[in-house]
Scaffold this active site. Structure first.
Site, PDB file in Angstrom:
ATOM      1  N   CYS A  17       0.844  -1.202   0.000  1.00 28.67           N
ATOM      2  CA  CYS A  17       0.000   0.000   0.000  1.00 28.67           C
ATOM      3  C   CYS A  17       0.882   1.257   0.000  1.00 28.67           C
ATOM      4  O   CYS A  17       1.479   1.566  -1.010  1.00 28.67           O
ATOM      5  CB  CYS A  17      -0.991  -0.038   1.160  1.00 28.67           C
ATOM      6  N   HIS A  70      -3.601  -5.018   0.315  1.00 23.49           N
ATOM      7  CA  HIS A  70      -3.030  -5.576   1.547  1.00 23.49           C
ATOM      8  C   HIS A  70      -3.101  -7.104   1.527  1.00 23.49           C
ATOM      9  O   HIS A  70      -4.080  -7.673   1.995  1.00 23.49           O
ATOM     10  CB  HIS A  70      -3.809  -5.069   2.766  1.00 23.49           C
ATOM     11  N   GLU A 121      -1.686  -9.092   3.408  1.00 24.72           N
ATOM     12  CA  GLU A 121      -1.622  -9.629   4.775  1.00 24.72           C
ATOM     13  C   GLU A 121      -2.987  -9.979   5.358  1.00 24.72           C
ATOM     14  O   GLU A 121      -3.074 -10.796   6.274  1.00 24.72           O
ATOM     15  CB  GLU A 121      -0.875  -8.658   5.703  1.00 24.72           C
TER      16      GLU A 121
HETATM   17  N1  GLN Z   1      -2.046   6.684   2.720  1.00 26.19           N
HETATM   18  C1  GLN Z   1      -2.122   5.914   1.514  1.00 26.19           C
HETATM   19  C2  GLN Z   1      -3.461   6.072   0.823  1.00 26.19           C
HETATM   20  O1  GLN Z   1      -4.441   6.433   1.456  1.00 26.19           O
HETATM   21  C3  GLN Z   1      -1.804   4.461   1.758  1.00 26.19           C
HETATM   22  C4  GLN Z   1      -2.780   3.779   2.654  1.00 26.19           C
HETATM   23  C5  GLN Z   1      -2.270   2.482   3.241  1.00 26.19           C
HETATM   24  O2  GLN Z   1      -1.071   2.236   3.282  1.00 26.19           O
HETATM   25  N2  GLN Z   1      -3.165   1.654   3.733  1.00 26.19           N
HETATM   26  O3  GLN Z   1      -3.584   5.805  -0.332  1.00 26.19           O
END
Ligand code: GLN
Length: 537
Positions: free
Chosen positions: A384, A510, A512
């Protein structure tokens, strides 16, 4: 009428006793005995969901397939049971009150005073029964957050009391988790705090059916007798829960103590079946007898708190076990990494993960970590925000767009290589408004991702507002950073890779959240394997 049975797990004496792990372990044993089981968490705080909470407050925010931002215990439930949870599996006081107040405004209670009993408790009971009413589960385990006696948990305990009356005691039982402290000076285990917490429960009209006792030392027969006598519980229903080497030992420990048997007995369910834990135990065997070791760096800004990256740490463990690799995770604070010290800090690592996150703090350290991994051929997994940092790093150092950034960090950047998603531009409310939950991704067959997944179409869980800016797609691709996974409907870049690097993968989603004991996530498996390859060189 559905004949689902309900098990409530309450906690006493202290928080952090591991109610979630006990609930998940009990569920695992019942599942392995042939019952279909799910677990629900009731959280007594007033936030509608934990999505707006800082990880320092509440650990990781776990995301379900249906896009619910939930308590991290749901992660344990999924990892243990290998079945997905949903919004219905996590309910907070905020959500309960919101529903009741919305109904009041609509006029549903016209003429009546809206009160905690019966209106709030009815809504709690409705939320508890929703999972049973799907007809999908023989048993629903409901974990009640907090500790008995907390002002905030009172309506939940009252709802449980009422449900025991509504459903009958053989259909709704209470497992109370408590602590038996050891006084080193007296060399003695003490039962008094447990007696008090059971008394507290009884004052609320609930007599626990089973006591699970967390302890650092074995509890002897004398302690069992005493607990049984004072707490209205039979001796066989006093279950010792001694500190375990890993949370994945707990189902076996509970089996040895007969937790599943007592519970099935109390629920009038046949306890004749022995739980089949063969696959679980295969995992444990590999997990505990590694043939190799790798050192992985986890770069994030909440590293002081283990719970902040719970699912990532567990996924790493599952992936290592799959190939009998012990993974030592070195949590490194992104704020401690600079251009000057990156080599010194990261040189002994076999693989690097740059963690998800929000906001400006620590991002330069993350970018430096990406650069170090890229330049030194160290396997890299960006998750992410970690993926977004990889795009920024490449833009700054290879495309020479020195001021490239995400508009999250610098709204005025001349090179917004990561930009707010179109449908996020109008969003003003912060709660539950990100791009959340399962979205499809189509993978390029000629990629590391495909080698890991062995399939072209995947669905992974998301939680973000910003995305790879396709205006830079051509430039970045021509310079060697390849988009290898794309949302088939929107064209949103989901995966980026460096084909010239041994293993460099960034994902907007994600992975995970989908790794379980029985199904380690393919990307983590591939990453850990690549890290071992790197080590061998
Ligand atoms: N802050 C980033 C976004 O909103 C990444 C979010 C995250 O890592 N879950 O796109």
């Amino acid at each position: 009428m559905s004949n689902t049975k309900y098990i409530f797990v309450t906690g006493g004496v202290s928080s952090s006793l591991g109610k979630g792990i006990i609930a998940a372990s009990l569920a695992k044993l019942l599942q392995a005995s042939g019952f279909s089981v799910t677990i629900q968490k009731l959280d007594p705080y007033i936030n509608v969901d934990p999505g707006t909470l800082n990880p320092y407050e509440h650990g990781e925010c776990y995301v379900t397939n249906d896009g619910a931002e939930t308590d991290l215990d749901l992660g344990h439930y999924e990892r243990f049971l290998n079945i997905p949870t949903s919004q219905a599996n996590n309910v907070t006081t905020g959500r309960i009150y919101q529903t009741v107040i919305n109904k009041e405004r609509k006029g549903d209670y016209l003429g009546k005073t809206v009160q905690i009993i019966p209106h709030i408790t009815n809504e709690i009971k409705r939320r508890i029964k929703i999972l049973g009413q799907t007809g999908d589960f023989d048993i629903v385990i409901t974990e009640i957050g907090g500790t008995v006696g907390d002002i905030e948990s009172l309506p939940y305990i009252e709802a449980v009391r009422q449900l025991q009356w509504d459903l009958g005691k053989e259909n709704a039982i209470v497992v109370h988790l408590t602590l038996i402290p050891y006084l080193a000076a007296a060399k003695e285990l003490k039962t008094k705090p447990t007696q008090h917490s059971v008394k507290e429960l009884m004052q609320s009209g609930i007599s626990p059916d089973v006591l699970v006792c967390r302890t650092e030392h074995h509890i002897n027969d004398g302690i069992r007798r005493k607990l049984a006598l004072f707490c209205n519980v039979t001796e066989e229903a006093i279950i010792e829960s001694i500190d375990a080497e890993t949370i994945y030992d707990v189902p076996n420990l509970m089996l040895e103590e007969g937790l599943d048997k007592v519970v099935l007995n109390r629920l009038n369910l046949s306890a004749g079946r022995t739980p089949k834990l063969n696959k679980w135990n295969d995992f444990l065997k590999k997990f505990k007898n590694p043939k190799n070791t790798v050192e992985i760096g986890l770069i994030g800004k909440y590293v002081e708190l283990q719970d902040a990256y719970k699912s990532i740490l567990e996924s790493i463990g599952h992936a290592g076990a799959q190939n009998e690799i012990k993974v030592n995770v070195h949590s490194i604070h992104s704020e401690d990494i600079s251009h000057e010290n990156a080599a010194k800090q990261l040189k002994d690592l076999d693989g690097l993960i740059v963690a998800p996150g929000f906001g400006e703090r620590g991002i330069n350290g993350k970018i430096e970590a990406v650069r170090f991994a890229r330049e030194n051929n160290i396997p890299f997994l960006g998750i992410c925000l970690g993926m977004q940092m990889a795009v920024i790093e490449y833009s700054r150092n290879i495309l020479k767009l020195k001021k490239a950034n995400s508009t999250e960090m610098d709204a005025q950047t001349p090179f917004p290589v990561i930009d707010i998603m179109e449908d996020q531009k109008e969003v003003t409310n912060k709660g539950g408004t990100m791009r959340l939950g399962g979205w499809d991704c189509k993978i390029d067959k000629n990629s590391k991702a495909y080698e890991a997944y062995h399939t072209e179409l995947i669905s992974e869980r998301h939680r973000h507002r910003y995305e790879y800016n396709n205006d830079y797609l051509e430039q970045l691709t021509n310079a060697g950073l390849k988009p290898t996974g794309v949302n088939p409907d929107t064209g949103l870049v989901e995966i980026i890779e460096l084909p010239t690097h041994p293993w460099f993968v960034g994902v907007q989603y994600h992975p995970e959240y989908k790794s379980t004991v029985l199904n380690p996530h393919p990307l983590f498996v591939a990453f850990i394997n690549a890290s071992l390859e790197h080590k061998k060189k």
